[in-house]
Design a protein around this motif. Sequence first.
Motif, PDB file in Angstrom:
ATOM      1  N   GLY A 142       0.777  -1.226   0.000  1.00 32.50           N
ATOM      2  CA  GLY A 142       0.000   0.000   0.000  1.00 32.50           C
ATOM      3  C   GLY A 142       0.813   1.283   0.000  1.00 32.50           C
ATOM      4  N   THR A 143       2.125   1.167   0.098  1.00 29.48           N
ATOM      5  CA  THR A 143       2.950   2.369   0.108  1.00 29.48           C
ATOM      6  C   THR A 143       3.137   2.888  -1.317  1.00 29.48           C
ATOM      7  N   PRO A 144       3.154   4.215  -1.496  1.00 29.49           N
ATOM      8  CA  PRO A 144       3.358   4.775  -2.839  1.00 29.49           C
ATOM      9  C   PRO A 144       4.772   4.472  -3.343  1.00 29.49           C
ATOM     10  N   THR A 145       4.886   4.180  -4.634  1.00 30.54           N
ATOM     11  CA  THR A 145       6.204   3.992  -5.239  1.00 30.54           C
ATOM     12  C   THR A 145       6.778   5.357  -5.594  1.00 30.54           C
ATOM     13  N   SER A 146       8.000   5.368  -6.107  1.00 26.22           N
ATOM     14  CA  SER A 146       8.618   6.631  -6.516  1.00 26.22           C
ATOM     15  C   SER A 146       8.151   7.067  -7.900  1.00 26.22           C
ATOM     16  N   ALA A 147       7.437   6.180  -8.621  1.00 25.91           N
ATOM     17  CA  ALA A 147       7.004   6.481  -9.980  1.00 25.91           C
ATOM     18  C   ALA A 147       5.879   7.516  -9.979  1.00 25.91           C
ATOM     19  N   VAL A 148       5.946   8.436 -10.942  1.00 22.96           N
ATOM     20  CA  VAL A 148       4.883   9.425 -11.144  1.00 22.96           C
ATOM     21  C   VAL A 148       4.310   9.183 -12.542  1.00 22.96           C
ATOM     22  N   VAL A 149       3.047   8.796 -12.599  1.00 19.36           N
ATOM     23  CA  VAL A 149       2.398   8.509 -13.871  1.00 19.36           C
ATOM     24  C   VAL A 149       1.558   9.714 -14.282  1.00 19.36           C
ATOM     25  N   VAL A 150       1.810  10.195 -15.490  1.00 21.27           N
ATOM     26  CA  VAL A 150       1.083  11.350 -16.025  1.00 21.27           C
ATOM     27  C   VAL A 150       0.278  10.880 -17.231  1.00 21.27           C
ATOM     28  N   ALA A 151      -1.033  11.006 -17.143  1.00 19.84           N
ATOM     29  CA  ALA A 151      -1.910  10.639 -18.255  1.00 19.84           C
ATOM     30  C   ALA A 151      -2.447  11.906 -18.896  1.00 19.84           C
ATOM     31  N   GLY A 152      -2.611  11.876 -20.200  1.00 24.85           N
ATOM     32  CA  GLY A 152      -3.116  13.048 -20.894  1.00 24.85           C
ATOM     33  C   GLY A 152      -3.970  12.675 -22.086  1.00 24.85           C
ATOM     34  N   GLU A 153      -5.012  13.460 -22.315  1.00 29.36           N
ATOM     35  CA  GLU A 153      -5.845  13.252 -23.498  1.00 29.36           C
ATOM     36  C   GLU A 153      -5.220  13.983 -24.676  1.00 29.36           C
ATOM     37  N   VAL A 154      -5.138  13.287 -25.797  1.00 32.50           N
ATOM     38  CA  VAL A 154      -4.567  13.871 -27.008  1.00 32.50           C
ATOM     39  C   VAL A 154      -5.608  14.810 -27.625  1.00 32.50           C
ATOM     40  N   VAL A 155      -5.231  16.077 -27.745  1.00 36.00           N
ATOM     41  CA  VAL A 155      -6.160  17.079 -28.286  1.00 36.00           C
ATOM     42  C   VAL A 155      -5.786  17.496 -29.704  1.00 36.00           C
ATOM     43  N   CYS A 156      -4.598  17.110 -30.152  1.00 42.10           N
ATOM     44  CA  CYS A 156      -4.157  17.470 -31.502  1.00 42.10           C
ATOM     45  C   CYS A 156      -3.070  16.497 -31.945  1.00 42.10           C
ATOM     46  N   VAL A 157      -3.146  16.041 -33.174  1.00 43.34           N
ATOM     47  CA  VAL A 157      -2.173  15.100 -33.731  1.00 43.34           C
ATOM     48  C   VAL A 157      -1.488  15.732 -34.940  1.00 43.34           C
ATOM     49  N   HIS A 158      -0.164  15.689 -34.957  1.00 44.12           N
ATOM     50  CA  HIS A 158       0.611  16.150 -36.111  1.00 44.12           C
ATOM     51  C   HIS A 158       1.231  14.928 -36.783  1.00 44.12           C
ATOM     52  N   ILE A 159       1.075  14.807 -38.090  1.00 45.73           N
ATOM     53  CA  ILE A 159       1.722  13.743 -38.860  1.00 45.73           C
ATOM     54  C   ILE A 159       2.415  14.379 -40.059  1.00 45.73           C
ATOM     55  N   ASP A 160       3.693  14.096 -40.211  1.00 48.63           N
ATOM     56  CA  ASP A 160       4.433  14.556 -41.383  1.00 48.63           C
ATOM     57  C   ASP A 160       3.920  13.787 -42.600  1.00 48.63           C
ATOM     58  N   ASP A 161       3.446  14.508 -43.617  1.00 47.07           N
ATOM     59  CA  ASP A 161       2.881  13.872 -44.810  1.00 47.07           C
ATOM     60  C   ASP A 161       3.839  12.894 -45.479  1.00 47.07           C
ATOM     61  N   ALA A 162       5.137  13.074 -45.264  1.00 42.94           N
ATOM     62  CA  ALA A 162       6.124  12.185 -45.884  1.00 42.94           C
ATOM     63  C   ALA A 162       6.013  10.761 -45.365  1.00 42.94           C
ATOM     64  N   PHE A 163       5.340  10.593 -44.215  1.00 39.96           N
ATOM     65  CA  PHE A 163       5.235   9.265 -43.613  1.00 39.96           C
ATOM     66  C   PHE A 163       3.837   8.672 -43.770  1.00 39.96           C
ATOM     67  N   LEU A 164       3.030   9.269 -44.635  1.00 40.97           N
ATOM     68  CA  LEU A 164       1.723   8.715 -44.951  1.00 40.97           C
ATOM     69  C   LEU A 164       1.785   8.003 -46.298  1.00 40.97           C
ATOM     70  N   LYS A 165       1.283   6.780 -46.334  1.00 45.03           N
ATOM     71  CA  LYS A 165       1.276   5.994 -47.567  1.00 45.03           C
ATOM     72  C   LYS A 165      -0.104   5.365 -47.716  1.00 45.03           C
ATOM     73  N   ASP A 166      -0.805   5.759 -48.746  1.00 50.38           N
ATOM     74  CA  ASP A 166      -2.175   5.283 -48.985  1.00 50.38           C
ATOM     75  C   ASP A 166      -3.064   5.517 -47.766  1.00 50.38           C
ATOM     76  N   GLY A 167      -2.845   6.651 -47.107  1.00 52.03           N
ATOM     77  CA  GLY A 167      -3.668   7.010 -45.961  1.00 52.03           C
ATOM     78  C   GLY A 167      -3.292   6.332 -44.664  1.00 52.03           C
ATOM     79  N   LEU A 168      -2.195   5.582 -44.657  1.00 46.52           N
ATOM     80  CA  LEU A 168      -1.735   4.881 -43.454  1.00 46.52           C
ATOM     81  C   LEU A 168      -0.385   5.431 -43.024  1.00 46.52           C
ATOM     82  N   PHE A 169      -0.171   5.500 -41.717  1.00 47.08           N
ATOM     83  CA  PHE A 169       1.136   5.934 -41.221  1.00 47.08           C
ATOM     84  C   PHE A 169       2.146   4.818 -41.452  1.00 47.08           C
ATOM     85  N   ASP A 170       3.249   5.136 -42.097  1.00 46.31           N
ATOM     86  CA  ASP A 170       4.251   4.145 -42.492  1.00 46.31           C
ATOM     87  C   ASP A 170       5.301   4.002 -41.382  1.00 46.31           C
TER      88      ASP A 170
END
Length: 202
Positions: A142-170
Amino acid sequence: MFYEPSKGHGLPHDPSKAIVAPRPIGWISTLNGAGEINLAPYSFFNAVSTRPFIVWFSSEGEKDSASFAQETGEFVANLVSRDLAEKMNYTSVNAPRGVNEFVYADLAMAPSRLVKPPRVAAAPAALECRVTEVFRPKALDGTPTSAVVVAGEVVCVHIDDAFLKDGLFDTTKAGNVARLGYMDYASVDEVFSMRRPRWGKD
């Protein structure tokens, strides 16, 4: 071989991180209230859900990434491609608080759209996140560990077009980098596909 982690493994190096591998690397960029920028890689990183799209990273101890994210409520998870692996490694340096690892590793910053921390300009993809939860996992007693977990909701996604192939991330073109444990890493250079079975159908 068999061992109980609480009693030690007797090996030259702890095998735990090599067993739970490969682990994707979240290259986390953050900004504190004073405007100081931090960039650091975390191999304790992954997606939690898709609807909503939530990711998390775990810091072993209260490091700048975790404290900055808690302070401002935002972070960016940048993807590490094979050609950025060495730069990523530079940013793992134990620099004093307030040092900008973008500058230290000679990395260009790009502005984010919906959050204040910058993203890695050369990253094939980046996830802008707003913090939803911060917690410390507990041990069996029951004791807390030293780890700190940070969760976040993704509000924006950036994808470099050079890594898209037929609409899929390569992922093979990006060569997504993962941690294997010890000092070892891997990059994606081959993929294979399998369709999930459906009950009652061949």
